[in-house]
Design a protein around this motif. Structure first.
Motif, PDB file in Angstrom:
ATOM      1  N   GLU A  19       0.679  -1.297   0.000  1.00  0.00           N
ATOM      2  CA  GLU A  19       0.000   0.000   0.000  1.00  0.00           C
ATOM      3  C   GLU A  19       0.716   1.367   0.000  1.00  0.00           C
ATOM      4  O   GLU A  19       1.187   1.762   1.006  1.00  0.00           O
ATOM      5  N   ILE A  21       0.427   5.634  -2.397  1.00  0.00           N
ATOM      6  CA  ILE A  21       0.518   6.327  -3.675  1.00  0.00           C
ATOM      7  C   ILE A  21       1.811   7.127  -3.675  1.00  0.00           C
ATOM      8  O   ILE A  21       1.932   8.117  -2.955  1.00  0.00           O
ATOM      9  N   GLY A 141      -5.862   6.434  -3.659  1.00  0.00           N
ATOM     10  CA  GLY A 141      -5.937   5.993  -2.277  1.00  0.00           C
ATOM     11  C   GLY A 141      -5.514   7.072  -1.303  1.00  0.00           C
ATOM     12  O   GLY A 141      -5.066   8.154  -1.691  1.00  0.00           O
ATOM     13  N   GLY A 192       1.621   2.296  -5.719  1.00  0.00           N
ATOM     14  CA  GLY A 192       0.843   2.305  -4.495  1.00  0.00           C
ATOM     15  C   GLY A 192       1.683   1.677  -3.384  1.00  0.00           C
ATOM     16  O   GLY A 192       2.597   0.905  -3.648  1.00  0.00           O
ATOM     17  N   ASP A 196      -2.823   1.995   0.838  1.00  0.00           N
ATOM     18  CA  ASP A 196      -3.573   1.951  -0.421  1.00  0.00           C
ATOM     19  C   ASP A 196      -4.097   0.553  -0.754  1.00  0.00           C
ATOM     20  O   ASP A 196      -4.773   0.383  -1.768  1.00  0.00           O
TER      21      ASP A 196
END
Length: 262
Positions: A19, A21, A141, A192, A196
């Motif tokens: 996760e 960005i 995200g 990402g 995210d």
């Protein structure tokens, strides 16, 4: 439109640490009304810790996200842009049932996909998703915008789909071409990362993937669950989900399901 027909319209077939960005920019407020902000408590740690993921509204009763985004007290926020402000557009919805894919494995993140049954939120602009390497798609995200800073407003970035070989050479046996999509040019610092997970990969206005995991240092490429592979499970689950006829034995929620990669 019938819920299953709506889902089919949204999801068309396509050919570690998780996760964030990276290399993106703030999205135009409320330009992605299908985005869901997912929060939950991770009880795997000694002290309860609040975690965040992304998700995508694929049906008026269901949000699609990553299976490793499972925890206690899961809440979904729709209509959000700045999650630090009480925007009039925001709708916080408790999750009635979290349904991870029955074959999800936290050891290698295979089948890292999950449906969240929510309390009938409105779905006025659910987007519908291509698959060939070289296709430019978008990811959004509320994950980290630097190693130490979480975003407060929705961030977005355009990423290029890579060949399976690109990810297989990095992630080895973790990467499974049948269920994964390799996304993000290794030469560009855009991907990402933390926060995210579960967010959608949107290609030509169609949802093609759900963000699962990437490299520990936050460099591309990243790995997305190939949504088309999971359509039979998604359709079956959405069919029976609202009736709440599923027993815990049918969809077990083992304490060890969540991994601490958020």
């Amino acid at each position: 439109m019938h819920p299953l027909l709506l889902l089919l319209a949204l999801l068309l077939p396509v050919g570690a640490e998780t996760e964030k960005i990276i290399g993106g920019h703030e999205a135009k407020p409320h330009s992605r009304p299908y985005m869901a902000f997912v929060q939950f408590l991770d009880k795997d740690n000694k002290k309860d810790s609040k975690k965040r993921c992304g998700g995508v509204l694929v049906h008026k009763d269901f949000v699609l996200t990553a299976a490793h985004c499972w925890g206690s007290s899961i809440k979904v926020t729709l209509g959000a842009h700045n999650i630090k402000e009480q925007e009039k557009t925001q709708q916080v919805i408790p999750v009635r049932r979290a349904i991870p894919h029955p074959d999800y494995s936290p050891k290698n993140y295979s089948n890292d996909i999950m449906l969240l049954l929510v309390r009938r939120p409105p779905c006025s602009s659910c987007p519908p998703g291509s698959r060939l390497p070289g296709q430019v798609c978008s990811v959004a995200g509320w994950g980290r915008i630097s190693m130490d800073t979480l975003a407060t407003t929705l961030q977005e970035v355009s990423l290029e789909v890579q060949t399976d070989w690109e990810c297989r050479s990095i992630f080895r046996d973790y990467y499974i071409g049948a269920t994964h999509i390799c996304v993000g040019d290794p030469k560009k610092m855009k991907t990402g990362f933390k926060g995210d997970s579960g967010g959608p990969l949107v290609c030509n206005n169609m949802v093609q993937g759900i963000f699962s995991y990437g490299k520990n240092d936050g460099t591309p490429p990243g790995v997305f669950m190939k949504v088309s592979h999971f359509l039979p499970w998604i359709k079956r689950t959405i069919k029976v989900g609202p009736a709440e006829t599923l027993s815990p034995n049918q969809h077990p929620h083992p304490q060890g399901l969540i991994v601490t990669l958020l």
